[in-house]
Design a protein around this motif. Structure first.
Motif, PDB file in Angstrom:
ATOM      1  N   UNK A  52      -5.040   5.242  67.108  1.00 16.21           N
ATOM      2  CA  UNK A  52      -5.434   3.851  67.284  1.00 16.21           C
ATOM      3  C   UNK A  52      -4.472   2.823  66.693  1.00 16.21           C
ATOM      4  N   UNK A  53      -3.670   3.198  65.696  1.00 15.76           N
ATOM      5  CA  UNK A  53      -2.752   2.230  65.081  1.00 15.76           C
ATOM      6  C   UNK A  53      -1.343   2.436  65.614  1.00 15.76           C
ATOM      7  N   UNK A  54      -0.731   3.563  65.293  1.00 19.12           N
ATOM      8  CA  UNK A  54       0.631   3.854  65.750  1.00 19.12           C
ATOM      9  C   UNK A  54       0.969   5.300  65.405  1.00 19.12           C
ATOM     10  N   UNK A  55       1.961   5.829  66.079  1.00 17.83           N
ATOM     11  CA  UNK A  55       2.441   7.185  65.798  1.00 17.83           C
ATOM     12  C   UNK A  55       3.449   7.110  64.657  1.00 17.83           C
ATOM     13  N   UNK A  56       2.937   6.774  63.468  1.00 20.37           N
ATOM     14  CA  UNK A  56       3.768   6.633  62.278  1.00 20.37           C
ATOM     15  C   UNK A  56       4.400   5.253  62.205  1.00 20.37           C
ATOM     16  N   UNK A  57       5.264   5.068  61.200  1.00 19.03           N
ATOM     17  CA  UNK A  57       5.999   3.826  61.064  1.00 19.03           C
ATOM     18  C   UNK A  57       5.272   2.722  60.314  1.00 19.03           C
ATOM     19  N   UNK A  58       4.156   3.019  59.667  1.00 19.61           N
ATOM     20  CA  UNK A  58       3.407   2.030  58.887  1.00 19.61           C
ATOM     21  C   UNK A  58       2.871   2.721  57.650  1.00 19.61           C
ATOM     22  N   UNK A  59       2.427   1.931  56.690  1.00 15.17           N
ATOM     23  CA  UNK A  59       1.836   2.484  55.480  1.00 15.17           C
ATOM     24  C   UNK A  59       2.698   2.214  54.261  1.00 15.17           C
ATOM     25  N   UNK A  60       2.356   2.857  53.162  1.00 12.78           N
ATOM     26  CA  UNK A  60       3.072   2.615  51.909  1.00 12.78           C
ATOM     27  C   UNK A  60       4.574   2.890  52.021  1.00 12.78           C
ATOM     28  N   UNK A  61       5.345   2.099  51.330  1.00 13.21           N
ATOM     29  CA  UNK A  61       6.799   2.234  51.187  1.00 13.21           C
ATOM     30  C   UNK A  61       7.531   2.863  52.363  1.00 13.21           C
ATOM     31  N   UNK A  62       7.724   4.171  52.322  1.00 12.86           N
ATOM     32  CA  UNK A  62       8.550   4.839  53.331  1.00 12.86           C
ATOM     33  C   UNK A  62       7.846   5.021  54.666  1.00 12.86           C
TER      34      UNK A  62
END
Length: 181
Positions: A52-62
Protein backbone atom coordinates in the motif's frame (compact mmCIF):
# COMPACT_ATOMS: atom_id res chain seq x y z
CA UNK A 1 -10.69 3.64 9.80
CA UNK A 2 -8.62 1.28 11.99
CA UNK A 3 -5.45 2.19 13.89
CA UNK A 4 -3.46 0.28 11.28
CA UNK A 5 -5.16 2.15 8.45
CA UNK A 6 -4.35 5.47 10.15
CA UNK A 7 -0.72 4.41 10.72
CA UNK A 8 -0.39 3.46 7.05
CA UNK A 9 -1.91 6.80 6.01
CA UNK A 10 0.62 8.69 8.18
CA UNK A 11 3.52 6.59 6.88
CA UNK A 12 2.49 7.14 3.25
CA UNK A 13 2.22 10.89 3.81
CA UNK A 14 5.66 11.10 5.40
CA UNK A 15 7.20 8.81 2.79
CA UNK A 16 5.87 11.00 -0.03
CA UNK A 17 6.97 14.19 1.70
CA UNK A 18 10.53 12.89 2.08
CA UNK A 19 10.81 11.24 -1.33
CA UNK A 20 8.40 12.29 -4.05
CA UNK A 21 9.84 9.60 -6.34
CA UNK A 22 9.01 6.53 -4.25
CA UNK A 23 8.90 3.14 -5.94
CA UNK A 24 5.40 1.99 -6.77
CA UNK A 25 3.67 -0.24 -4.23
CA UNK A 26 4.43 -3.93 -4.74
CA UNK A 27 1.68 -5.68 -6.70
CA UNK A 28 0.09 -8.77 -5.19
CA UNK A 29 2.09 -11.02 -7.57
CA UNK A 30 5.41 -9.54 -6.37
CA UNK A 31 4.39 -10.04 -2.75
CA UNK A 32 3.39 -13.65 -3.51
CA UNK A 33 6.72 -14.27 -5.26
CA UNK A 34 8.64 -12.84 -2.29
CA UNK A 35 6.70 -14.97 0.20
CA UNK A 36 7.15 -18.03 -2.01
CA UNK A 37 10.91 -17.56 -2.10
CA UNK A 38 11.03 -16.93 1.65
CA UNK A 39 8.89 -19.97 2.41
CA UNK A 40 6.58 -18.13 4.81
CA UNK A 41 4.24 -15.11 4.76
CA UNK A 42 5.45 -11.66 5.69
CA UNK A 43 4.04 -10.16 8.86
CA UNK A 44 0.64 -8.66 7.87
CA UNK A 45 1.64 -5.04 8.60
CA UNK A 46 4.90 -5.45 6.70
CA UNK A 47 3.00 -6.88 3.72
CA UNK A 48 0.60 -3.93 3.80
CA UNK A 49 3.50 -1.46 3.86
CA UNK A 50 4.91 -2.97 0.68
CA UNK A 51 1.50 -3.38 -0.96
CA UNK A 52 0.00 0.00 0.00
CA UNK A 53 2.87 2.48 0.52
CA UNK A 54 5.83 1.53 -1.69
CA UNK A 55 8.20 -1.30 -2.53
CA UNK A 56 10.84 0.07 -0.16
CA UNK A 57 12.55 3.44 -0.31
CA UNK A 58 10.93 4.96 2.81
CA UNK A 59 11.34 4.73 6.56
CA UNK A 60 14.11 5.43 9.04
CA UNK A 61 17.48 6.70 7.80
CA UNK A 62 18.62 4.22 5.15
CA UNK A 63 15.02 3.35 4.25
CA UNK A 64 13.31 0.00 3.77
CA UNK A 65 14.78 -2.43 1.27
CA UNK A 66 12.71 -3.47 -1.75
CA UNK A 67 11.13 -6.93 -1.56
CA UNK A 68 13.03 -8.38 -4.52
CA UNK A 69 15.76 -7.15 -6.78
CA UNK A 70 19.18 -7.51 -8.23
CA UNK A 71 20.66 -5.37 -5.44
CA UNK A 72 19.99 -5.53 -1.71
CA UNK A 73 16.45 -6.72 -1.05
CA UNK A 74 14.44 -8.29 1.76
CA UNK A 75 14.40 -11.71 0.09
CA UNK A 76 17.98 -11.59 -1.16
CA UNK A 77 19.44 -10.54 2.18
CA UNK A 78 17.36 -13.07 4.12
CA UNK A 79 18.33 -15.98 1.87
CA UNK A 80 22.00 -14.96 1.87
CA UNK A 81 22.08 -14.74 5.68
CA UNK A 82 20.32 -18.09 6.12
CA UNK A 83 22.72 -19.81 3.73
CA UNK A 84 25.87 -18.63 5.54
CA UNK A 85 28.00 -21.74 6.10
CA UNK A 86 29.27 -22.58 9.54
CA UNK A 87 28.68 -24.54 12.69
CA UNK A 88 26.54 -21.79 14.24
CA UNK A 89 23.53 -20.35 12.41
CA UNK A 90 23.63 -16.56 12.33
CA UNK A 91 20.09 -15.80 11.20
CA UNK A 92 16.82 -17.09 12.72
CA UNK A 93 14.10 -18.49 10.50
CA UNK A 94 11.26 -16.06 9.84
CA UNK A 95 13.23 -12.90 10.69
CA UNK A 96 13.52 -10.77 7.55
CA UNK A 97 16.00 -7.92 7.18
CA UNK A 98 14.07 -4.83 6.13
CA UNK A 99 16.65 -2.07 6.48
CA UNK A 100 20.42 -1.91 6.56
CA UNK A 101 22.00 0.45 9.07
CA UNK A 102 25.41 0.01 7.43
CA UNK A 103 28.48 -1.83 8.76
CA UNK A 104 26.63 -5.18 8.53
CA UNK A 105 23.81 -4.06 10.84
CA UNK A 106 20.17 -4.71 9.97
CA UNK A 107 16.73 -3.89 11.30
CA UNK A 108 14.68 -7.07 10.92
CA UNK A 109 11.04 -8.01 11.41
CA UNK A 110 10.11 -11.29 13.07
CA UNK A 111 7.38 -12.62 10.81
CA UNK A 112 6.71 -15.47 13.24
CA UNK A 113 5.83 -13.02 16.04
CA UNK A 114 2.20 -11.88 16.06
CA UNK A 115 3.25 -8.26 16.70
CA UNK A 116 6.09 -8.35 14.19
CA UNK A 117 8.73 -7.44 16.75
CA UNK A 118 11.65 -5.53 15.29
CA UNK A 119 15.14 -6.81 15.98
CA UNK A 120 18.58 -5.35 15.47
CA UNK A 121 21.35 -7.56 14.10
CA UNK A 122 24.72 -6.04 15.09
CA UNK A 123 27.56 -8.39 14.07
CA UNK A 124 30.51 -6.07 14.64
CA UNK A 125 31.46 -7.45 18.05
CA UNK A 126 31.24 -11.09 16.92
CA UNK A 127 34.25 -13.08 18.14
CA UNK A 128 33.32 -16.62 17.03
CA UNK A 129 30.90 -19.21 18.34
CA UNK A 130 27.15 -18.65 18.57
CA UNK A 131 25.67 -15.48 17.07
CA UNK A 132 23.05 -14.88 19.77
CA UNK A 133 25.06 -12.00 21.28
CA UNK A 134 24.64 -10.08 18.02
CA UNK A 135 20.83 -9.91 18.28
CA UNK A 136 18.96 -7.11 20.03
CA UNK A 137 15.28 -6.40 20.68
CA UNK A 138 14.54 -3.00 19.15
CA UNK A 139 10.75 -2.81 19.45
CA UNK A 140 7.92 -5.05 20.59
CA UNK A 141 6.03 -4.42 17.37
CA UNK A 142 6.52 -3.16 13.85
CA UNK A 143 3.73 -0.63 14.47
CA UNK A 144 5.54 0.81 17.51
CA UNK A 145 8.86 0.90 15.62
CA UNK A 146 7.25 2.81 12.78
CA UNK A 147 5.64 5.10 15.36
CA UNK A 148 9.05 6.06 16.75
CA UNK A 149 10.17 6.90 13.22
CA UNK A 150 7.11 9.08 12.66
CA UNK A 151 7.65 10.79 16.03
CA UNK A 152 11.41 11.19 15.54
CA UNK A 153 12.13 9.34 18.79
CA UNK A 154 14.03 6.24 17.61
CA UNK A 155 17.43 5.42 19.10
CA UNK A 156 18.97 6.13 15.70
CA UNK A 157 17.68 9.74 15.68
CA UNK A 158 20.51 12.07 16.61
CA UNK A 159 18.17 14.58 18.26
CA UNK A 160 16.36 11.89 20.27
CA UNK A 161 19.29 9.84 21.55
CA UNK A 162 19.13 11.17 25.10
CA UNK A 163 15.53 10.03 25.63
CA UNK A 164 15.35 7.11 23.19
CA UNK A 165 15.34 3.55 24.44
CA UNK A 166 18.41 1.65 23.27
CA UNK A 167 17.89 -1.86 21.87
CA UNK A 168 18.35 -4.56 24.52
CA UNK A 169 19.76 -8.09 24.12
CA UNK A 170 17.16 -10.35 22.49
CA UNK A 171 16.39 -12.96 25.13
CA UNK A 172 15.09 -15.48 22.56
CA UNK A 173 18.10 -15.28 20.23
CA UNK A 174 19.83 -18.42 21.48
CA UNK A 175 16.69 -20.56 21.34
CA UNK A 176 15.64 -19.27 17.91
CA UNK A 177 19.12 -19.84 16.47
CA UNK A 178 19.61 -23.26 18.05
CA UNK A 179 16.21 -24.44 16.78
CA UNK A 180 17.72 -24.42 13.31
CA UNK A 181 20.98 -26.20 14.04
Amino acid sequence: MTETDELLRRIAARALSESPHLPAPAPEARLAEAEGRLGFPLHPLLARLYREVADGGFGPDYRLLPLLGPDESVVGEYLARCEEPGEHPMWPEGVVPVLTWGCGMYAAVDCFDENGQVLLFEPNAYAGGPWDGCWFHDSGSLAAWLGTWLAGTGWYEEDARDGAAEPQAWDRAASRLSAEA
